[in-house]
Scaffold this motif. Structure first.
Motif, mmCIF file in Angstrom:
data_model
loop_
_atom_site.group_PDB
_atom_site.id
_atom_site.type_symbol
_atom_site.label_atom_id
_atom_site.label_comp_id
_atom_site.label_asym_id
_atom_site.label_seq_id
_atom_site.Cartn_x
_atom_site.Cartn_y
_atom_site.Cartn_z
ATOM 1 N N MET A 1 0.358 38.058 21.834
ATOM 2 C CA MET A 1 1.777 38.019 21.263
ATOM 3 C C MET A 1 1.749 36.796 20.032
ATOM 4 O O MET A 1 1.073 35.957 20.276
ATOM 5 C CB MET A 1 2.669 37.639 22.124
ATOM 6 C CG MET A 1 4.240 37.607 21.709
ATOM 7 S SD MET A 1 5.470 36.989 22.964
ATOM 8 C CE MET A 1 4.887 35.749 23.162
ATOM 9 N N THR A 2 2.126 37.395 19.028
ATOM 10 C CA THR A 2 2.422 36.555 17.711
ATOM 11 C C THR A 2 3.281 35.369 18.009
ATOM 12 O O THR A 2 4.515 35.696 18.183
ATOM 13 C CB THR A 2 2.419 37.279 16.548
ATOM 14 O OG1 THR A 2 1.522 38.064 16.365
ATOM 15 C CG2 THR A 2 2.425 36.345 15.316
ATOM 16 N N VAL A 3 3.193 34.184 17.531
ATOM 17 C CA VAL A 3 4.114 33.016 17.792
ATOM 18 C C VAL A 3 5.048 33.151 16.419
ATOM 19 O O VAL A 3 4.359 33.153 15.531
ATOM 20 C CB VAL A 3 3.465 31.669 17.967
ATOM 21 C CG1 VAL A 3 4.455 30.593 18.053
ATOM 22 C CG2 VAL A 3 2.761 31.686 19.271
ATOM 23 N N GLN A 4 6.216 33.209 16.800
ATOM 24 C CA GLN A 4 7.103 33.103 15.592
ATOM 25 C C GLN A 4 7.013 31.787 14.938
ATOM 26 O O GLN A 4 7.360 30.574 15.469
ATOM 27 C CB GLN A 4 8.491 33.476 16.106
ATOM 28 C CG GLN A 4 9.449 33.987 14.808
ATOM 29 C CD GLN A 4 10.869 34.558 15.452
ATOM 30 O OE1 GLN A 4 11.357 34.006 16.416
ATOM 31 N NE2 GLN A 4 11.436 35.213 14.546
ATOM 32 N N GLN A 5 6.870 31.613 13.448
ATOM 33 C CA GLN A 5 6.915 30.536 12.779
ATOM 34 C C GLN A 5 8.386 30.069 12.408
ATOM 35 O O GLN A 5 9.006 30.798 11.913
ATOM 36 C CB GLN A 5 6.065 30.621 11.733
ATOM 37 C CG GLN A 5 4.418 30.744 12.045
ATOM 38 C CD GLN A 5 3.735 31.143 10.673
ATOM 39 O OE1 GLN A 5 3.859 31.932 10.099
ATOM 40 N NE2 GLN A 5 2.729 30.371 10.374
ATOM 41 N N ASN A 6 8.416 28.884 12.060
ATOM 42 C CA ASN A 6 9.831 28.093 11.969
ATOM 43 C C ASN A 6 9.976 27.724 10.680
ATOM 44 O O ASN A 6 8.989 26.999 9.992
ATOM 45 C CB ASN A 6 10.038 26.914 12.850
ATOM 46 C CG ASN A 6 10.112 27.296 14.366
ATOM 47 O OD1 ASN A 6 10.926 28.000 14.765
ATOM 48 N ND2 ASN A 6 9.237 26.805 15.132
ATOM 49 N N ILE A 7 10.971 28.013 9.938
ATOM 50 C CA ILE A 7 11.079 27.430 8.622
ATOM 51 C C ILE A 7 12.337 26.845 8.509
ATOM 52 O O ILE A 7 13.290 27.338 9.039
ATOM 53 C CB ILE A 7 11.051 28.735 7.529
ATOM 54 C CG1 ILE A 7 9.917 29.606 7.339
ATOM 55 C CG2 ILE A 7 11.448 28.464 5.978
ATOM 56 C CD1 ILE A 7 9.851 30.736 6.558
ATOM 57 N N MET A 8 12.369 25.618 8.004
ATOM 58 C CA MET A 8 13.618 24.964 7.631
ATOM 59 C C MET A 8 14.075 25.006 6.259
ATOM 60 O O MET A 8 13.255 24.751 5.612
ATOM 61 C CB MET A 8 13.430 23.342 8.039
ATOM 62 C CG MET A 8 14.585 22.548 7.725
ATOM 63 S SD MET A 8 14.268 20.579 7.920
ATOM 64 C CE MET A 8 14.210 20.653 9.766
ATOM 65 N N VAL A 9 15.264 25.573 6.218
ATOM 66 C CA VAL A 9 15.917 25.646 4.733
ATOM 67 C C VAL A 9 16.734 24.387 4.479
ATOM 68 O O VAL A 9 17.673 24.338 5.325
ATOM 69 C CB VAL A 9 16.560 27.161 4.572
ATOM 70 C CG1 VAL A 9 17.207 27.264 3.389
ATOM 71 C CG2 VAL A 9 15.320 28.328 4.793
ATOM 72 N N TYR A 29 10.628 35.328 10.512
ATOM 73 C CA TYR A 29 10.502 33.942 10.578
ATOM 74 C C TYR A 29 11.479 33.409 11.448
ATOM 75 O O TYR A 29 12.676 34.167 11.177
ATOM 76 C CB TYR A 29 10.263 33.122 9.500
ATOM 77 C CG TYR A 29 9.114 33.451 8.537
ATOM 78 C CD1 TYR A 29 7.829 32.941 9.173
ATOM 79 C CD2 TYR A 29 9.191 34.139 7.522
ATOM 80 C CE1 TYR A 29 6.720 33.532 8.270
ATOM 81 C CE2 TYR A 29 8.093 34.574 6.683
ATOM 82 C CZ TYR A 29 6.730 34.262 7.013
ATOM 83 O OH TYR A 29 5.611 34.654 6.454
ATOM 84 N N ARG A 30 11.474 32.404 12.114
ATOM 85 C CA ARG A 30 12.732 31.669 12.845
ATOM 86 C C ARG A 30 13.308 30.912 11.891
ATOM 87 O O ARG A 30 12.488 29.787 11.259
ATOM 88 C CB ARG A 30 12.335 31.137 14.064
ATOM 89 C CG ARG A 30 13.672 30.340 14.970
ATOM 90 C CD ARG A 30 13.215 29.823 16.172
ATOM 91 N NE ARG A 30 12.781 30.444 17.108
ATOM 92 C CZ ARG A 30 11.565 30.725 17.226
ATOM 93 N NH1 ARG A 30 10.789 29.888 17.113
ATOM 94 N NH2 ARG A 30 10.964 31.541 18.513
#
Length: 229
Positions: A1-9, A29-30
């Motif tokens: 399972m691919t880990v969802q990457q986090n982006i801070m905007v 992305y999360r």
């Protein structure tokens, strides 16, 4: 399972935050929205994002100051700056505070996604387990640890990516456009200001006493750069 990457905007404009949230969410992305520089610094340790998309022009604490503080704390999270300023001097100032990439508004959504993917790939690094050595420099590809004369040298993700490309082609000249595409993505072949700034950063860390006469990272004027084997 691919880990969802986090982006801070990080942007003080709700409309742009909403647009970027939708864009990145649809890309898988999360997304974590932050409305100010102070909130970004406060939540960075809580969220641990894989990438920060940071607006330059914000009230009170602007993007460059936020980025400088992030780097000052030793955090090497990739930072992509968004700005309405397009002069070369503004680009250099943005990179000088520690940003990994710089995109001018209005920007193309596909280009933004391409740059985000490139930054995340560089931050993840390659899974190959080997150590590359060129004279005084050793690079552990898996751990991304760089040593000069046995001493660890701290590099940002972009500095490391640039060094890795030069090391891969050690002994040969790597053209400006080749380096720009490999490090900043396919739409950056003409952004030589990025390259000049980061080569200066890299030399300052790899050869701090070389001054204007580097021995390891050489300039081939009008063509590109070469790492000495």
């Amino acid at each position: 399972m691919t880990v969802q990457q986090n982006i801070m905007v990080v942007d003080d404009e709700p409309g742009l935050r909403k647009l970027l949230n939708l864009l990145f969410t649809n890309a898988g992305y999360r997304v974590h929205e932050v409305s100010s520089g102070a909130e970004c610094l406060q939540k960075l340790g809580e969220i641990h994002p894989d990438l920060v998309v940071l607006d330059v022009m914000m009230p009170e604490l602007d993007g460059r100051e936020v980025c400088a503080r992030i780097r000052g704390e030793g955090n090497q999270v990739p930072v992509l700056m968004l700005t309405a300023r397009t002069q070369s001097r503004d680009v250099v100032l943005g990179l000088d505070c520690g940003a990994d990439d710089y995109l001018a508004k209005p920007f193309d959504m596909d280009e933004l996604l391409a740059r985000v993917r490139a930054l995340l790939r560089r931050a993840q690094g390659t899974q190959r387990t080997r150590v590359v050595g060129m004279g005084e420099i050793t690079i552990d590809i898996q751990t991304r640890v760089v040593k000069v004369k046995g001493e660890v040298v701290e590099l940002t993700p972009t500095e490391y990516a640039l060094l890795a490309v030069l090391a891969e082609h050690a002994g040969t000249v790597v053209r400006h456009d080749t380096l720009l595409e490999a490090v900043w993505g396919p739409n950056s072949q003409h952004d030589q200001d990025y390259l000049k700034v980061y080569m200066w950063y890299l030399r300052r860390k790899i050869e701090p006493k070389a001054g204007r006469n580097p021995r390891l990272l050489l300039t081939e004027w009008g063509v590109g750069y070469r790492m000495v084997q």
